[in-house]
Every structure is written in structure tokens, then in C-alpha cells.
Design a protein around this motif. Structure first.
Motif, mmCIF file in Angstrom:
data_model
loop_
_atom_site.group_PDB
_atom_site.id
_atom_site.type_symbol
_atom_site.label_atom_id
_atom_site.label_comp_id
_atom_site.label_asym_id
_atom_site.label_seq_id
_atom_site.Cartn_x
_atom_site.Cartn_y
_atom_site.Cartn_z
ATOM 1 N N UNK A 196 0.816 -1.212 0.000
ATOM 2 C CA UNK A 196 0.000 0.000 0.000
ATOM 3 C C UNK A 196 0.852 1.265 0.000
ATOM 4 N N UNK A 197 1.872 1.298 0.864
ATOM 5 C CA UNK A 197 2.707 2.499 0.952
ATOM 6 C C UNK A 197 3.514 2.704 -0.327
ATOM 7 N N UNK A 198 4.113 1.630 -0.852
ATOM 8 C CA UNK A 198 4.925 1.779 -2.059
ATOM 9 C C UNK A 198 4.057 2.069 -3.279
ATOM 10 N N UNK A 204 2.613 8.291 -7.079
ATOM 11 C CA UNK A 204 2.790 9.730 -6.908
ATOM 12 C C UNK A 204 4.020 10.220 -7.654
ATOM 13 N N UNK A 205 5.113 9.448 -7.587
ATOM 14 C CA UNK A 205 6.355 9.809 -8.278
ATOM 15 C C UNK A 205 6.180 9.777 -9.791
ATOM 16 N N UNK A 222 2.923 1.153 -11.045
ATOM 17 C CA UNK A 222 2.824 1.260 -9.590
ATOM 18 C C UNK A 222 2.614 -0.112 -8.958
ATOM 19 N N UNK A 223 1.825 -0.962 -9.617
ATOM 20 C CA UNK A 223 1.605 -2.309 -9.097
ATOM 21 C C UNK A 223 2.873 -3.141 -9.104
ATOM 22 N N UNK A 282 2.668 -9.350 -10.643
ATOM 23 C CA UNK A 282 1.515 -9.507 -11.520
ATOM 24 C C UNK A 282 0.225 -9.552 -10.718
ATOM 25 N N UNK A 283 0.287 -10.140 -9.514
ATOM 26 C CA UNK A 283 -0.905 -10.202 -8.653
ATOM 27 C C UNK A 283 -1.363 -8.793 -8.285
ATOM 28 N N UNK A 284 -0.418 -7.934 -7.914
ATOM 29 C CA UNK A 284 -0.769 -6.555 -7.564
ATOM 30 C C UNK A 284 -1.380 -5.811 -8.740
#
Length: 305
Positions: A196-198, A204-205, A222-223, A282-284
Motif C-alpha cells: 500500500x505504501x509503495x 505519486x512519483x 505502480x503495481x 503480476x498479482x498486484x
């Protein structure tokens, strides 16, 4: 994005069901990589009299190919029933509880950008709480995945997920369903926070780079970033968890950690890193993209800022 925050009022039940569906879909798509990861993590160094033997499983594609060739393609989906049980409970709870816990930590009257520290704490708590409930499903999933090809005429330990639950309770007791709970809590709390944090930070970056907008491509990047950080941080705990769940010979978490370190070295804690990253990355991607689309159907609005 920034926060995993719904733009319109939505009930906990709706968030839970949307998250559970997205997590189950991602699980079904990526479980062959998870099976490869578990086989690599459970593989130990064998030192016969003549010297060190070659490992049976080598790398992501090699492990997938070996399992498919020796046991059949369907074996790559071993544990899928328990995996879906796990994702429905764990995936639904960890995301469904995230907003309420974050609001509790910041206060209902808080206005503005939620501090990163509160996001991390909220994700740690929801990951830990969710896996306490879902641990039996995780245990059964690992045991089913760990079982390789058996000699002709030799039945497997379990006929399926339901039989595994009942057999474990009957032979080992109800508490056995929570075997490996310690490392599992640590793993899932840490990985949940890392994801979640990353995801927030990477997205954002990326959006600060000229030409990038909040679209599917940004979500994919991002994922993948979230998956990479989660695997880097959580892999050692994941190996200990898989070994404790797949092998009942260890006394406790510390015993498993020390024996693995002594017998195989620190590199053993990153066994299956590539399939783990391939699977978790890939799951994310699949989970976040699916979740956003499902929530659009439910609310008519995007889930992310």
C-alpha cells in the motif's frame, strides 16, 4: 492517488466484496507462479556421499515446466480452492478494513493528506488482523501446493481442500490450522504495508513525470513497484512461513529460521525470489486494476484519486 480512498460513500460490505472479488481473480491468474515459488522455497540442499546433487527445481520457468511435465498442467493450480478461500477472507478484510482503521488513527475530523506513517500503521494492522482469520486457508493452500508427484497407487495426503481442513483437525488438532501464524502475521502485515505504501509513493512519483497521467499504464507500473518492494521486504519471512506450513518437523518460528540459516545460508531466504516477484508483481497489477473496475461498476466512480 494517493490514498486508497473511495470518492463516494460506500459501505464496508461493498468494499469487502469488491476487494474479495479482485483478490480472487488475481489469485486464479497467478497461482501457477505461487506454486512454483512454494516448491522452490521448500527445496533443500541435498548432500549425498558423492557430492552435492543438482536441485530438482531451477528458476521460475524451469519449476513451472518440471511440475507440468511430471505432474500435469492442472498441478500448477494445486491449492486453488484454498487459495480462493484465503483471498476472499484475507483480501476482503485487509482492504475493507484499511479505510476505517486509517480514519481511527487520524481521527474522523482530520482534513488533508494522511501522513505516510499512519498509512503504514493502518496497513500493518489490517494485514495482521486479516491473516489471523485467514491462516487456516493459507495452511491448507501451502500443504496442497507442496505435495509433489507420488508413486503409482499411493494416494495423496488430502483429497482436496475440504478434506485437508478436516484431516488436519482430526490428526493434529484444531490449533494446527494456525501453524505458522507468527511468521504469517509478520509476513502479511509487512507485505500489506509495503504494497500500500509503495503503491502510493510509486504512483505519486510517476505522476510527477511530464507526460504521465493517472491511467492503466501508471497503475501497472505502480503495481509492479509495490510487488517488488513487498517481495524484497517479505521474502525471508515468506520462506519461513512456507517451510513451517509445509513441514511439521520445526519446533517454532525461531527453530525454522535458525536451521535454515545454519544448513543453507542466508541466500535460502530468497529462494524463489523471481517467481515470488513475478507472482506478487503480476498479482498486484491484476488486483488493483480489477478492483478499480469493479468499484466503477458499484459506485460509478474510480476508486483511486
Amino acid at each position: 492517488m494517493a490514498d486508497l480512498k473511495p470518492k463516494s460513500d460506500i459501505s464496508f460490505v461493498e468494499i469487502f466484496l469488491c476487494s474479495a472479488f479482485a483478490a480472487c481473480f488475481a489469485e486464479f491468474c497467478t497461482i501457477p507462479l505461487d506454486t512454483a515459488k512454494v516448491r522452490l522455497q521448500l527445496q533443500r540442499k541435498i548432500v549425498p556421499a558423492e557430492g552435492v546433487s543438482l536441485p530438482k527445481y531451477k528458476g521460475l520457468l524451469g519449476t513451472v515446466a518440471t511440475v507440468a511435465r511430471e505432474e500435469g498442467l492442472a498441478s500448477l493450480w494445486k491449492g486453488i480452492t484454498a487459495g480462493l478461500h484465503r483471498q476472499f477472507i484475507y483480501g476482503g478484510l485487509r482492504i475493507g478494513l484499511y479505510e476505517p482503521v486509517k480514519t481511527f488513527l487520524t481521527g474522523s475530523d482530520f482534513v488533508g493528506e494522511v501522513p505516510l506513517f499512519h498509512k503504514i500503521i493502518a496497513a500493518l494492522l489490517t494485514g495482521a488482523l486479516a491473516i489471523v482469520v485467514a491462516n487456516p486457508t493459507d495452511l491448507v493452500k501451502v500443504r496442497l501446493q507442496a505435495e509433489g508427484k507420488l508413486p503409482a497407487g499411493v494416494p495423496g495426503r488430502y483429497a482436496g481442500a475440504l478434506d485437508a481442513y478436516l484431516t488436519i483437525v482430526r490428526q493434529e488438532g484444531l490449533r494446527a490450522l494456525w501453524t505458522g501464524l507468527g511468521p504469517n502475521i509478520a509476513r502479511n502485515a509487512i507485505i500489506n504495508a509495503a504494497e500500500l505504501a509503495s503503491y502510493d509513493q510509486v504512483k505519486q512519483t510517476i505522476l510527477q513525470i511530464p507526460g504521465f497521467v493517472d491511467n492503466v499504464f501508471t497503475h501497472v507500473l505502480a503495481g509492479l513497484g509495490a510487488g517488488f518492494f513487498a517481495v524484497c521486504i517479505g521474502s525471508p519471512i515468506d520462506v519461513v512461513k512456507s517451510r513451517m506450513m509445509g513441514d511439521s518437523s520445526y519446533k517454532n518460528t525461531l527453530d525454522c529460521f535458525l536451521k535454515t540459516l545454519k544448513n543453507e545460508g542466508f541466500s535460502a531466504f530468497y529462494k524463489g525470489f523471481l517467481p515470488n516477484f513475478g507472482r506478487l508483481g503480476s498479482w498486484n497489477v491484476i488486483m488493483f486494476l480489477t478492483l478499480e473496475q469493479v468499484k466503477k461498476i458499484v459506485t460509478g466512480q474510480a476508486y483511486y484519486d
